[in-house]
Design a protein around this motif. Structure first.
Motif, PDB file in Angstrom:
ATOM      1  N   TRP A 223      -2.881  -0.178   8.909  1.00 14.24           N
ATOM      2  CA  TRP A 223      -3.661   0.434   7.845  1.00 14.24           C
ATOM      3  C   TRP A 223      -5.080  -0.152   7.592  1.00 14.24           C
ATOM      4  O   TRP A 223      -5.281  -1.459   7.717  1.00 14.24           O
ATOM      5  CB  TRP A 223      -2.707   0.134   6.550  1.00 14.24           C
TER       6      TRP A 223
ATOM      7  N   ARG B 242      -8.362   0.639   4.498  1.00 10.92           N
ATOM      8  CA  ARG B 242      -8.604   1.500   3.280  1.00 10.92           C
ATOM      9  C   ARG B 242     -10.110   1.467   3.089  1.00 10.92           C
ATOM     10  O   ARG B 242     -11.030   0.561   3.576  1.00 10.92           O
ATOM     11  CB  ARG B 242      -8.027   0.493   2.037  1.00 10.92           C
TER      12      ARG B 242
ATOM     13  N   ARG C 208     -15.038   1.064   5.273  1.00 12.46           N
ATOM     14  CA  ARG C 208     -13.594   1.201   5.483  1.00 12.46           C
ATOM     15  C   ARG C 208     -13.265  -0.477   5.755  1.00 12.46           C
ATOM     16  O   ARG C 208     -14.210  -0.970   6.663  1.00 12.46           O
ATOM     17  CB  ARG C 208     -13.336   2.094   6.317  1.00 12.46           C
TER      18      ARG C 208
ATOM     19  N   TYR D 133      -6.173   4.773   1.495  1.00 12.47           N
ATOM     20  CA  TYR D 133      -5.549   4.271   2.630  1.00 12.47           C
ATOM     21  C   TYR D 133      -5.455   5.071   3.728  1.00 12.47           C
ATOM     22  O   TYR D 133      -4.740   6.272   3.577  1.00 12.47           O
ATOM     23  CB  TYR D 133      -4.184   3.461   2.068  1.00 12.47           C
TER      24      TYR D 133
END
Length: 123
Positions: A36, A38, A45, A94
């Motif tokens: 993951w 975000r 990012r 996300y």
């Protein structure tokens, strides 16, 4: 080819919890490391968490360690991100990502990306 679709985002108050899901298509999902990332408005990012193909090993950004948990269910082709004790600074889109190697936090080594799901934490 792997397609990724995130879900579970939304608006939550500080201190609350959310669970994000990332559903993958393709029969090779179980061979991919997943992660993951975000991205907040106006920011680059950033890495959040990663998990190996087997689920045995995980890796977290310091900013979420102890609050977020990454997990996966290979039978369901799904990876999860359980987010607890959310803070306003967790507000971001996300994204889940997949790799045939084990890049941990190196975003440029992930081969597949989802479209993202918005998480907003109010103070």
């Amino acid at each position: 080819q792997v397609q990724l679709v995130e879900s579970g985002g939304g608006l939550v108050q500080a201190g609350g919890s959310l669970r994000l899901s990332c559903a993958a298509s393709g029969r090779t999902f179980s061979s991919y490391a997943m992660a993951w990332f975000r991205q907040a408005p106006g920011k680059e990012r950033e890495f959040v968490a990663a998990i190996t193909w087997s689920g045995v090993n995980t890796y977290y950004a310091d900013s979420v360690k102890g609050r977020f948990t990454i997990s996966r269910d290979n039978a369901k082709n799904t990876v999860y991100l359980q987010m607890n004790s959310l803070k306003p600074e967790d507000t971001a889109v996300y994204y889940c990502a997949g790799s045939s190697t084990w890049p941990r936090d190196r975003s440029y080594e992930y081969d597949y990306w989802g479209q993202g799901t918005q998480v907003t934490v109010s103070s």
